[in-house]
Design an enzyme around this catalytic site. Structure first.
Site, PDB file in Angstrom:
ATOM      1  N   HIS A   1      -2.864   7.855   6.507  1.00  0.00           N
ATOM      2  CA  HIS A   1      -1.845   8.749   5.927  1.00  0.00           C
ATOM      3  C   HIS A   1      -2.477  10.024   5.379  1.00  0.00           C
ATOM      4  CE1 HIS A   1       2.012   6.753   6.119  1.00  0.00           C
ATOM      5  NE2 HIS A   1       1.524   5.615   5.649  1.00  0.00           N
TER       6      HIS A   1
ATOM      7  N   HIS B   1      -4.670   1.655   7.052  1.00  0.00           N
ATOM      8  CA  HIS B   1      -3.341   2.239   7.238  1.00  0.00           C
ATOM      9  C   HIS B   1      -3.127   3.398   6.243  1.00  0.00           C
ATOM     10  CE1 HIS B   1       1.186   1.782   7.926  1.00  0.00           C
ATOM     11  NE2 HIS B   1       1.115   2.546   6.847  1.00  0.00           N
ATOM     12  N   GLU B   2      -3.479   3.156   4.967  1.00  0.00           N
ATOM     13  CA  GLU B   2      -3.277   4.192   3.938  1.00  0.00           C
ATOM     14  C   GLU B   2      -4.225   5.374   4.145  1.00  0.00           C
ATOM     15  OE1 GLU B   2      -0.608   3.842   2.487  1.00  0.00           O
ATOM     16  OE2 GLU B   2      -0.388   1.709   2.915  1.00  0.00           O
TER      17      GLU B   2
ATOM     18  N   GLN C   1       3.050  10.013   0.957  1.00  0.00           N
ATOM     19  CA  GLN C   1       4.326   9.292   1.099  1.00  0.00           C
ATOM     20  C   GLN C   1       5.268   9.521  -0.075  1.00  0.00           C
ATOM     21  OE1 GLN C   1       2.298   5.361   2.127  1.00  0.00           O
ATOM     22  NE2 GLN C   1       4.187   5.245   3.318  1.00  0.00           N
TER      23      GLN C   1
ATOM     24  N   GLY D   1       0.841  -1.191   0.000  1.00  0.00           N
ATOM     25  CA  GLY D   1       0.000   0.000   0.000  1.00  0.00           C
ATOM     26  C   GLY D   1       0.875   1.239   0.000  1.00  0.00           C
TER      27      GLY D   1
ATOM     28  N   CYS E   1       5.623   0.092   7.391  1.00  0.00           N
ATOM     29  CA  CYS E   1       5.256   1.239   6.567  1.00  0.00           C
ATOM     30  C   CYS E   1       6.478   1.637   5.741  1.00  0.00           C
ATOM     31  CB  CYS E   1       4.828   2.397   7.468  1.00  0.00           C
ATOM     32  SG  CYS E   1       4.418   3.911   6.574  1.00  0.00           S
ATOM     33  N   LEU E   2       6.281   1.919   4.463  1.00  0.00           N
ATOM     34  CA  LEU E   2       7.418   2.276   3.604  1.00  0.00           C
ATOM     35  C   LEU E   2       8.123   3.548   4.077  1.00  0.00           C
ATOM     36  CD1 LEU E   2       6.096   1.468   0.005  1.00  0.00           C
ATOM     37  CD2 LEU E   2       7.693   0.134   1.384  1.00  0.00           C
TER      38      LEU E   2
HETATM   39 ZN    ZN Z   1       2.393   3.777   5.786  1.00  0.00          ZN
END
Ligand code: ZN
Length: 172
Positions: A136, A132-133, A50, A45, A90-91
């Site tokens: 953000h 989660h996304e 991000q 995701g 998380c990236l």
């Molecule tokens: Zn994340």
């Protein structure tokens, strides 16, 4: 095009993203780039903030449909049920993981890259990644949902990451 991932400490991750008002060529391209970047990073995701774009746009490639990535514009949770706890990453937080409680199944609404309304019923991993996304887009990060005791465990790594990000931003 693969875009540069923004890491913890970058103020864009804390901003509330703006709604997408018009699905034009630039938005479609951003959607494609989000998918490409997510794949290059082996992510499941990715949210536009991000990659430094404060717009309400997410890409998800998780669950039984893995391999068929989805892009949603202005996503919202219409309904949520149950709770589950699972480990997340998380990236924007390399090498940091933690158990997070989230709804077990959700209904998500939004628009696709053609501007068509979408309504999805999601469960388990897919539901988790979407939540989660979605966070953000409101400047909420998974560390905000970790237990205080786990936040202490990862505090050293967090400090280092934030410092590295700030130093990089001050050079650019
Ligand atoms: Zn994340």
């Amino acid at each position: 095009m693969i875009l540069e991932i923004r890491y913890y400490g970058d103020p864009v991750l804390r901003k509330k993203a703006l709604s997408v008002t018009e699905v034009d060529e630039a938005i479609r391209e951003l959607g494609e780039n989000l998918i490409e970047t997510m794949r290059a990073e082996n992510g499941i995701g990715l949210a536009a903030p991000q990659v430094g774009v404060s717009l309400r746009l997410i890409a998800v490639d998780a669950g039984p449909d893995r391999g068929k990535p989805l892009v949603l514009l202005n996503p919202e949770v219409a309904d949520a049920e149950g709770t589950t706890v699972m480990e997340e990453g998380c990236l924007s937080f390399p090498e940091i993981f933690g158990k997070i409680e989230r709804a077990g199944s959700i209904t998500v609404t939004g628009r696709d890259l053609e501007g068509k309304p979408v309504r999805l019923r999601l469960e388990s991993m897919e539901a988790r990644v979407f939540q989660h996304e979605l966070d953000h887009l409101d400047g909420v990060l998974f560390i905000d949902r970790m237990s205080p005791s786990h936040k202490i465990v990862i505090s050293g790594k967090l400090k280092k990451l934030r410092k590295r990000t700030r130093e990089k931003l001050s050079r650019s």
